[in-house]
Design a protein around this motif. Structure first.
Motif, PDB file in Angstrom:
ATOM      1  N   ASP B  54       0.873  -1.323  -0.183  1.00  0.00           N
ATOM      2  CA  ASP B  54      -0.053   0.001  -0.030  1.00  0.00           C
ATOM      3  C   ASP B  54       0.770   1.202   0.045  1.00  0.00           C
ATOM      4  N   ILE B  55       0.732   2.044  -1.154  1.00  0.00           N
ATOM      5  CA  ILE B  55       1.530   3.385  -1.335  1.00  0.00           C
ATOM      6  C   ILE B  55       0.467   4.301  -1.617  1.00  0.00           C
ATOM      7  N   ASN B  56       0.638   5.573  -0.875  1.00  0.00           N
ATOM      8  CA  ASN B  56      -0.406   6.657  -1.047  1.00  0.00           C
ATOM      9  C   ASN B  56       0.035   8.092  -1.218  1.00  0.00           C
ATOM     10  N   LYS B  57      -0.074   8.885  -2.052  1.00  0.00           N
ATOM     11  CA  LYS B  57       0.373  10.236  -2.174  1.00  0.00           C
ATOM     12  C   LYS B  57      -0.036  11.065  -1.149  1.00  0.00           C
ATOM     13  N   GLY B  58       0.756  11.999  -0.720  1.00  0.00           N
ATOM     14  CA  GLY B  58       0.195  12.974   0.334  1.00  0.00           C
ATOM     15  C   GLY B  58       0.046  14.188  -0.388  1.00  0.00           C
ATOM     16  N   GLU B  59       0.126  15.243   0.291  1.00  0.00           N
ATOM     17  CA  GLU B  59      -0.255  16.635  -0.347  1.00  0.00           C
ATOM     18  C   GLU B  59       0.891  17.413  -1.404  1.00  0.00           C
ATOM     19  N   ILE B  60       2.106  16.888  -1.167  1.00  0.00           N
ATOM     20  CA  ILE B  60       3.184  17.305  -1.852  1.00  0.00           C
ATOM     21  C   ILE B  60       4.109  16.220  -2.727  1.00  0.00           C
ATOM     22  N   SER B  61       3.634  15.380  -3.263  1.00  0.00           N
ATOM     23  CA  SER B  61       4.203  14.181  -3.742  1.00  0.00           C
ATOM     24  C   SER B  61       5.221  14.232  -5.075  1.00  0.00           C
ATOM     25  N   ASP B  62       4.610  15.486  -5.886  1.00  0.00           N
ATOM     26  CA  ASP B  62       5.550  15.729  -6.942  1.00  0.00           C
ATOM     27  C   ASP B  62       6.946  15.737  -6.694  1.00  0.00           C
ATOM     28  N   GLY B  63       7.828  14.963  -7.531  1.00  0.00           N
ATOM     29  CA  GLY B  63       9.130  15.128  -7.553  1.00  0.00           C
ATOM     30  C   GLY B  63       9.950  13.991  -6.509  1.00  0.00           C
ATOM     31  N   TYR B  64       8.871  13.211  -5.853  1.00  0.00           N
ATOM     32  CA  TYR B  64       9.292  12.404  -4.918  1.00  0.00           C
ATOM     33  C   TYR B  64       8.894  10.860  -5.441  1.00  0.00           C
ATOM     34  N   SER B  65       9.386   9.895  -5.067  1.00  0.00           N
ATOM     35  CA  SER B  65       8.998   8.601  -5.115  1.00  0.00           C
ATOM     36  C   SER B  65       9.245   7.844  -3.736  1.00  0.00           C
ATOM     37  N   VAL B  66       8.599   6.567  -3.707  1.00  0.00           N
ATOM     38  CA  VAL B  66       8.752   5.872  -2.349  1.00  0.00           C
ATOM     39  C   VAL B  66       9.059   4.385  -2.741  1.00  0.00           C
ATOM     40  N   SER B  67       9.487   3.634  -1.949  1.00  0.00           N
ATOM     41  CA  SER B  67       9.402   2.181  -1.980  1.00  0.00           C
ATOM     42  C   SER B  67       9.330   1.668  -0.278  1.00  0.00           C
ATOM     43  N   ARG B  68       8.528   0.963  -0.262  1.00  0.00           N
ATOM     44  CA  ARG B  68       8.336   0.023   0.982  1.00  0.00           C
ATOM     45  C   ARG B  68       8.772  -1.324   0.611  1.00  0.00           C
ATOM     46  N   GLN B  69      10.116  -1.452   0.941  1.00  0.00           N
ATOM     47  CA  GLN B  69      10.823  -2.780   0.788  1.00  0.00           C
ATOM     48  C   GLN B  69      10.351  -3.867   1.709  1.00  0.00           C
ATOM     49  N   ALA B  70       9.927  -3.624   2.770  1.00  0.00           N
ATOM     50  CA  ALA B  70       9.462  -4.352   3.862  1.00  0.00           C
ATOM     51  C   ALA B  70       8.689  -3.711   4.872  1.00  0.00           C
ATOM     52  N   GLN B  71       8.135  -4.406   6.088  1.00  0.00           N
ATOM     53  CA  GLN B  71       7.147  -3.547   6.693  1.00  0.00           C
ATOM     54  C   GLN B  71       8.077  -2.714   7.624  1.00  0.00           C
ATOM     55  N   ALA B  72       9.165  -2.725   7.735  1.00  0.00           N
ATOM     56  CA  ALA B  72      10.202  -2.092   8.463  1.00  0.00           C
ATOM     57  C   ALA B  72      10.966  -0.838   7.857  1.00  0.00           C
ATOM     58  N   LYS B  73      10.875  -1.152   6.545  1.00  0.00           N
ATOM     59  CA  LYS B  73      11.864  -0.215   5.583  1.00  0.00           C
ATOM     60  C   LYS B  73      10.812   0.497   4.712  1.00  0.00           C
ATOM     61  N   PHE B  74      11.165   1.778   4.748  1.00  0.00           N
ATOM     62  CA  PHE B  74      10.185   2.739   3.719  1.00  0.00           C
ATOM     63  C   PHE B  74      11.290   3.993   3.416  1.00  0.00           C
ATOM     64  N   SER B  75      11.610   3.865   1.921  1.00  0.00           N
ATOM     65  CA  SER B  75      12.679   4.732   1.329  1.00  0.00           C
ATOM     66  C   SER B  75      11.876   5.736   0.439  1.00  0.00           C
ATOM     67  N   LEU B  76      12.720   7.019   0.632  1.00  0.00           N
ATOM     68  CA  LEU B  76      11.978   8.267  -0.108  1.00  0.00           C
ATOM     69  C   LEU B  76      13.167   8.498  -1.331  1.00  0.00           C
ATOM     70  N   SER B  77      12.844   8.751  -2.269  1.00  0.00           N
ATOM     71  CA  SER B  77      13.664   8.978  -3.509  1.00  0.00           C
ATOM     72  C   SER B  77      13.386  10.453  -4.194  1.00  0.00           C
ATOM     73  N   LEU B  78      14.605  11.080  -4.531  1.00  0.00           N
ATOM     74  CA  LEU B  78      14.390  12.095  -5.246  1.00  0.00           C
ATOM     75  C   LEU B  78      14.971  11.987  -6.572  1.00  0.00           C
TER      76      LEU B  78
END
Lengths: 111, 114
Positions: B54-78
């Protein structure tokens, strides 16, 4: 229109006084309200949350909620210099499943 | 060790570079969030995830992406950093039981794009 509004301050109070921090919100359906304290360069830490109209006390802190007026406040009694920080109001808006934050009020307690 | 760990703590990068900010947690929480904080603008939600699928955009997601590799890990990419992405970035976690009453924040990543 911003969802959560706070006066940015700075608010200065003398040591031992009561500090009063205020917050208004736009979503009338909001159910949960939070106050976080953030020291400069640090992460926010939760100090109070309130769900029901009225007052909730925890030590020197009292949160007050008035849903009819869409207003939530935080009172800090016997303010100490260590209370000097930015205080963030956050609201869990209807169906959002996440928190919307105000811009914060910077409090300075003068010894 | 911290319950919510963000790496790096500080990063300076050049315009156009790809950068990843990482967040890991030992709280066992299912929900993870990325916020950015700018002076005078408060904390604004970038992305959030309630479980690995489950991945959801917030109010300012433009220019960013995310990856939820595992329940314990959440990465943000520019993908291509720009100067107005200079900010303090916070990862937060909560669990389904406490909902939003149990936000735990990481220590933050201060990102500067030059």
């Amino acid at each position: 229109q911003k969802e959560v509004e706070q006066n940015s301050g700075p608010l200065s109070v003398p040591e031992g006084a009561i500090a009063s921090l205020n917050c208004t919100y736009s979503d009338r359906g909001s159910q949960s309200f939070f106050w976080y304290r953030q020291y400069s360069g640090k992460s926010p830490e939760l100090i109070m949350f309130i769900y029901s109209n009225g007052d909730k006390e925890d030590g020197r802190f009292t949160a007050q909620l008035n849903k009819a007026s869409q207003y939530v406040s935080l009172l800090i009694r016997d303010s100490q210099p260590s209370d000097s920080a930015t205080y963030l109001c956050a609201v869990d808006q209807t169906g959002a499943n996440n928190l919307f934050f105000g811009t914060g009020t910077r409090l300075t307690v003068i010894p | 060790d911290a319950d919510v760990t963000q790496t790096p703590r500080n990063r300076i990068t050049k315009t156009g570079k790809r950068i990843m900010l990482e967040c890991s947690q030992t709280k066992g929480h299912d929900r993870m969030y990325w916020y950015r904080q700018d002076p005078g603008l408060g904390l604004r939600l970038i992305y959030y995830s309630f479980d690995v699928k489950d991945i959801n955009k917030g109010e300012i997601s433009d220019g960013y992406s995310v990856s939820r590799q595992a329940q314990a890990k959440f990465s943000l990419s520019l993908e291509s950093a720009i100067p107005n992405q200079t900010a303090l970035y916070f990862c937060a976690t909560s669990d389904q039981t406490s909902g939003t009453s149990g936000y735990t924040f990481g220590s933050g990543t201060r990102l500067t794009v030059v």
